[in-house]
Structures are given as C-alpha cells and as structure tokens.
Write an enzyme that holds these catalytic residues in place. Structure first.
Site, mmCIF file in Angstrom:
data_model
loop_
_atom_site.group_PDB
_atom_site.id
_atom_site.type_symbol
_atom_site.label_atom_id
_atom_site.label_comp_id
_atom_site.label_asym_id
_atom_site.label_seq_id
_atom_site.Cartn_x
_atom_site.Cartn_y
_atom_site.Cartn_z
ATOM 1 N N ARG A 195 -1.003 8.115 4.301
ATOM 2 C CA ARG A 195 -0.462 8.231 2.949
ATOM 3 C C ARG A 195 -1.454 7.692 1.924
ATOM 4 O O ARG A 195 -1.592 8.236 0.825
ATOM 5 C CB ARG A 195 0.870 7.488 2.834
ATOM 6 N N ASN B 135 0.813 -1.217 0.000
ATOM 7 C CA ASN B 135 0.000 0.000 0.000
ATOM 8 C C ASN B 135 0.845 1.265 0.000
ATOM 9 O O ASN B 135 0.430 2.294 -0.548
ATOM 10 C CB ASN B 135 -0.926 -0.011 1.219
ATOM 11 N N ASP B 136 2.023 1.217 0.608
ATOM 12 C CA ASP B 136 2.878 2.397 0.666
ATOM 13 C C ASP B 136 3.390 2.766 -0.720
ATOM 14 O O ASP B 136 3.273 3.919 -1.159
ATOM 15 C CB ASP B 136 4.050 2.129 1.615
ATOM 16 N N ASP B 137 3.965 1.798 -1.420
ATOM 17 C CA ASP B 137 4.469 2.085 -2.765
ATOM 18 C C ASP B 137 3.340 2.377 -3.739
ATOM 19 O O ASP B 137 3.506 3.180 -4.662
ATOM 20 C CB ASP B 137 5.307 0.907 -3.265
#
Length: 691
Positions: free
Chosen positions: A506, A395-397
């Site tokens: 984010r 999910n971050d990338d």
C-alpha cells in the site's frame, strides 16, 4: 476471449456493455448512500466492531470500581448475551471456535452483574469453558483482571516491571522495541503490577467453578504459535528465568529504582493523553490508564481519570437494551477510503461534499513528533487512524490519506506528481494539469497547495520509516525484535510491528500514484525498488500474499498486485501472473470471493470462506490491476456485487474481514462493504471502458 467465435465475442461484449450501465447505476446509489452518511464537517466514521471482550473488560473495570450493578454494566451484560454462541461459548468472530479467555471474562462479567449461575445460558457457558480447559487456559491480560478481583494471586500474572522505562533506547530490551500498542498497554500495566490493586468480591460471584487445577498449577503463558523450546539456552528460558527473578526481587522488596520508574511511567502516560483520544487512542491502554492513575492515588473524579473514563464512554454504542463498545474509532481511515471511492466514481473536488472531506482530512495531518522519533529523524507528517492520536501516525493511514488527496485532485483533472531528487531534501511534490486556475480558484486553490504540502511531508515521513528489509510496519521503524515474542506478557501475539507485505504494497501504491516507478532515479526510486524486492521475497509458493491488517490472503494478494503494478511492475511479470491465478482459482460459484479469519490459525484454508462484498471487491481490484478487467471471472464478480447490493446502495456483511491481532482479535469495519465495492465497481467500469 481468445478462441471464442465472433458471435460469442459480440454477445460477451454486449453483456459487458449492459453490465457497465448497471454498474454505473449501482455506483451512483452507493455514492448517494455515502453522501447521506457524511458528517456535517466532511468526514465519515462507521462503527468499528470487535468481539465480546470489550464489554466484558469494561464490566470488570466497573466491578473493580464497585459499580458492577450500574445501568451501564447491565446494558453491557445484555450485549454479552446477544454475542453468546448456541454452544454457550464466546468467540473471536462469528462462527469461530470457543475462545477460552473471552468466555471466562464474559461468564465472570455476567455473574458480577447479577446473572443467575443456574440459568441455562450460564450452565452452557460453564460446561463449554470446562470442556475447553477451564480458566486455567486464559491469557496474561485475563489473569490481571482475575487478580484485581481476587480470583488468583498477582504472582500468577507475568512480571511487568516499571523499571523497563529506565532502559535507554540503545538497550536490546526497552519499551521502544515493543510495538506501539504493546508499549501503550505495558506502561500503565507496569504501574498496576507494581501496586497490585485488589478488590475482594463476594464468594457468590467468584468463578472458582471454572478452575480445573489450582492456579499455581496453571500452564505457562506463551505467544500463540510459539511452542515450548527444547534445550538449555533459549530466549524462552531466559525470559521465564527473568520473570521468576523479578518476582523474587519483588517479594523481598529489592527495588531501589521503583519510585523513579513509577514517576517516569506516570508522566509518560499523561504525556500521551495530549492531542489524543486517550493514550494510544485504543480501548486497552485507556482502560489500564484509568486503573493505573487510580492506583497512583488519583481519585475517580480527578480530571486525569475522568479523561480516561470519558474516552471509554465515547466508544459506547447503545442499541435497544444493550450497549457495546468499540476498540477505537476509525474516522481518518473511513474518510480516506470514502474519498478514494467517490473520486473513482466521478465525485471530485467540484462537489462541496468531497471538498469538505478533503478539508477535514488535511486538518488531521500530524505536525508534532511522536514515539516514532526514537529511531527516526524526520519532519513530522502523515496521518493517524482515529480522531486524535498525534503520538502515533501510521504508514497505512498515511499512504491511504495521500492516495485520497491524489485521487480527489485527479478527479478534477489535476495531478500531484513526485519529482524525485538525489535526496529527500530536493524531492518535491508538484501540481500539474490543465485549466487549474479555471477549475480551482480562491479557497480551493489554497486547498490544492495544502494537499501538495501534506503529500510531500507524508512521502518523506514514510520514506524515513522504511525498514531495513525494504518493507514497512505500521507505527515504528525496524520494530522486529522477534526474541521479545518469548516474553510471557507477549501472549497477545502483537509484541512487535515488523514489515508486512500488504502494508508495504500500500505504501508503494501511494508512491506509484505520484508517478514514482521502479525506474525512477534517486532516493525515492531506491526506496521503491527495495520495497518491490521485499514484496517479491514474501510471496507464498502458491502465488498469494499474507494479509496482516485484513482477512487475509485475499487482502494481501489484492494489495500486493495493486502496489506492484502501481510502480511499474509489468502485468506479465511472474509474480503478478501467479497472484492473479491464485485469485482466479479461489472465486466461488456465486461469482464472489470470501475468506475466514480461521486462515490465521490454519493457512491451508486460505481463500476459503463465506463470500463477502468487501473481499469480492478486493479480489476484483487486484485482478483489474493485473490487467484482468475483461476476464469473465471479473465480470462475474461485478455481477455478484450488483446482485447482492441492497436497494439503498449498501451491502450486508456479517463477517469480520478486518484484523487487529492475528489469532487473538478481529474487526468488523461497518463501511468495508460500502466503499470497497464502490471502488471496485468504479474501477471496473473505467478499466473496461478503456479496453
């Protein structure tokens, strides 16, 4: 500026005007630096630095293979000497207290590579290790290395039964309840535990001098922060009883499902080498994967083992007489943030360099199912962290990749907007903006449509990955079985992958960049509202937020402020105000911000540490999002960045500001002090220009 005299206000305003001009020059220098370090195919990838265990464990692998006196082993040993603290210890990050496991492994590695135990640095290491409790206090991973090299019996390692792979997904305990990184280590380690491969080494390179007690009397293994529970019934007691029971069954060879479990484990491991830089694309499972395959009978020169060893070698960096290894590589992450920073500084798709970067990023979109499909039914989408890791998008990338696409198009006056529907099926990403046909034609127009399609898939994937509490973890959905943290093997402090406020913020920031707010209708609006509630519920009493993936409360507070504001939470909202005040209260006299990894051990230290360019940039970005671009403190932050910038446009930063596993493993991203300050200065310039 309320209360200031007109003359003072004019002076302040003129100071900001002058500083903005300097900020533009500073940003231009950093932009040029980034372009000069871009790879020919369009991507960026900096060194990702970890601590000494990477060199130590590689040497221990080589020792198990009988290659501890090879040139590469000796070069890694040279790196260990460079990383040793004056006290004789090895630590998790510069300036940290001794880490016993790291120090024991480094000492052992040095002995194995021929270093004299009577040397001063070895004596200092031995003394400081014994003062800290000796090898008795090493963790489970280190015990496995010691067992493989004949220093302790395998029975002193925690049970890692390969039969776990047979448990169905509906079972309360199965491999998919573990975090992805634990899962990819568990499977090869289970093969090793079942076969117990041992190499006997010469007595003169053993490390019995580091033992205070006999290994059978060493303390129990336990996850950091989890004290030994009292009472008859507890998960701790349950798993320790299970550990003893499994070892008893092993002793009497009562393992009717072992062959089937090992066969499935072998195939599982090999499957995760497809479209990947090794299983999980990170150092530990690649290393254990090599050992596991060899214990199953693969030769060291077989294509399968060679694949593992080659990927380990690709993580090596030679410098002078020393070699250091990276835990993995970070090209998707570095490229996404570089593209965002460049877009903020005015370098959009009209420039061939950024266009190549976007093309490269789009080529890394995940289009095949991975482990996440065990509890999520969704079309594949999103991005991973490394060059190849198709089984494990995160999910971050994905959120950062989407924002890179959105920002790059926005720099060309083209917008990507999410049009929410009642369901994800009728939610769409549309392209808008004036003069599109004139600005982007031919291949660029196709690139724009690819970006829109990839964004739609990424948003749909992240929406499907939202946890029941409203937040997001990194790789899996609802991976929050806290009872698994009581397994003896869980002492690496990363057994599960629950929601975290920094990552959740984010994700909603990426939604906000597509026009979704807390007032949006339909499914996507519901997703954002639930996430905002989660972030609010996890704000600390002092106004800060915990940072799981960066150090630490500065990181979490920055990201939560930006994420909340991106989806329409007003600047005067109490949560925003409290977060802003916390950041302002922790600015240092020099104008910068800094925080140490020690805050994971002692949260009372939050907001304290040596000032760094990356953390100063995070604080500025949080304050700008909260409406504070013109605050004197933010102006001083911009001044600090410009004062500390090198002539070539970069910044120096020795501190580790990235987090792998809190309290266990930290990271130094070598581009953090490049693209984050560029993003902060560019955003500050834009915000002050509007005011």
């Amino acid at each position: 500026m309320e209360g200031a005299s007109p003359t003072a206000s004019n002076r302040i305003s003129q100071h900001v005007v002058d500083l903005r001009a300097k900020a533009r020059s500073a940003a231009a220098a950093t932009r040029d630096w980034l372009f000069s370090h871009q790879h020919a195919d369009g991507h960026w990838c900096a060194e990702l630095e970890g601590d000494s265990i990477l060199q130590s464990e590689y040497i221990l692998l080589l020792a198990w293979l009988g290659k501890e006196r090879t040139e590469i082993a000796k070069r890694c040993a040279e790196q260990l000497l460079k990383q040793q603290e004056p006290s004789g210890a090895w630590t998790q990050f510069p300036g940290a207290p001794i880490d016993v496991g790291s120090s024991v492994k480094a000492y052992f590695a040095l002995k194995l590579t021929g270093h004299d135990p009577a040397a001063d640095y070895m004596i200092r290491a031995r003394n400081v290790i014994l003062e800290a409790g000796g090898a008795d206090k090493v963790n489970s991973f280190t015990r496995f290395y010691l067992a493989m090299l004949g220093q302790i019996p395998f029975d002193l390692c925690p049970a890692v039964p390969p039969e776990m792979i047979l448990l169905p997904n509906w079972s309360p305990i199965n491999i998919y309840r573990m975090s992805s990184w634990s899962r990819t280590i568990f499977v090869p380690l289970a093969i090793v535990w079942a076969h117990r491969p041992t190499r006997d080494i010469a007595e003169d390179v053993s490390i019995r001098e580091l033992f205070i007690n006999e290994p059978k009397d060493w303390p129990e293994l336990r996850c950091p922060g989890i004290e030994k529970p009292r009472g008859l019934f507890s998960w701790d007691r349950f798993f320790r009883t299970a550990d003893s029971g499994l070892k008893l069954l092993e002793k009497y060879k009562l393992r009717p499902l072992r062959k089937r479990a090992l066969r499935l484990s072998e195939q599982w491991l090999l499957d995760r080498c497809e479209q990947s830089d090794g299983p999980g694309a990170i150092f530990p499972p690649i290393l254990w994967g090599a050992i596991a395959l060899m214990t199953l009978g693969y030769s060291a020169e077989s294509p399968e083992v060679r694949y593992m060893l080659d990927h380990l070698e690709r993580l090596a960096i030679d410098e002078g007489p020393a070699t250091r290894l990276q835990p993995c590589k970070s090209p998707v992450w570095d490229t996404s943030i570089s593209l965002r920073a460049l877009a903020a500084a005015g370098s959009g798709l009209s420039q061939p360099q950024t266009c190549r970067g976007v093309e490269w990023l789009l080529s890394k979109e995940v289009r095949v199912p991975g482990d996440w499909t065990n509890n999520v039914d969704c079309e594949p989408g999103g991005w991973f962290f490394e060059y190849e890791n198709a089984f494990y998008p995160d999910n971050d990338d994905t959120s950062m990749g989407i924002m890179a696409l959105v920002d790059q198009l926005a720099a060309a006056n083209i917008s990507l907007e999410l049009h929410p529907g009642d369901t994800l099926a009728n939610t769409s990403v549309v392209v808008g903006g004036r003069g599109i046909a004139e600005q982007l034609a031919g291949p660029s127009a196709a690139l724009m449509e690819q970006a829109a399609a990839a964004t739609r898939r990424g948003i749909a994937w992240m929406t499907a990955m939202q946890n029941h509490d409203g937040g997001w973890g990194a790789f899996d959905k609802n991976n929050d079985a806290e009872f698994l943290c009581h397994v003896p093997f869980a002492d690496h402090n990363a057994m599960i992958d629950p929601s975290t406020p920094d990552l959740s913020a984010r994700v909603i920031e990426s939604f906000g960049r597509l026009g979704v707010t807390i007032d949006s209708p339909g499914k996507v609006g519901d997703v954002v509202r639930k996430a905002v509630a989660y972030i609010r519920a996890n704000q600390m009493s002092d106004g800060s937020w915990f940072g799981r993936w960066g150090v630490n409360y500065i990181y979490g507070t920055w990201q939560c402020l930006v994420g909340l504001r991106a989806v329409g939470v007003p600047a005067d909202d109490p949560a925003i105000e409290q977060g802003k005040l916390w950041l302002l209260a922790h600015q240092q006299a020099c104008g910068g911000w800094g925080e140490s990894c020690m805050t994971y051990e002692d949260p009372s230290l939050r907001g304290q540490g040596s000032p760094t360019a990356s953390q100063t940039a995070w604080a500025m970005l949080g304050l700008i999002a909260a409406g504070g671009a013109n605050l004197p403190q933010v102006v001083r932050g911009a001044q600090y960045l410009m004062d500390t910038q090198r002539p070539d446009g970069a910044w120096d930063e020795v501190e580790f500001t990235g987090t792998g596993f809190p309290r266990v493993f930290y990271l130094k991203y070598h581009y953090y002090p490049i693209y984050f300050p560029l993003l902060a200065l560019a955003e500050w310039n834009r915000a002050t220009a509007r005011s």
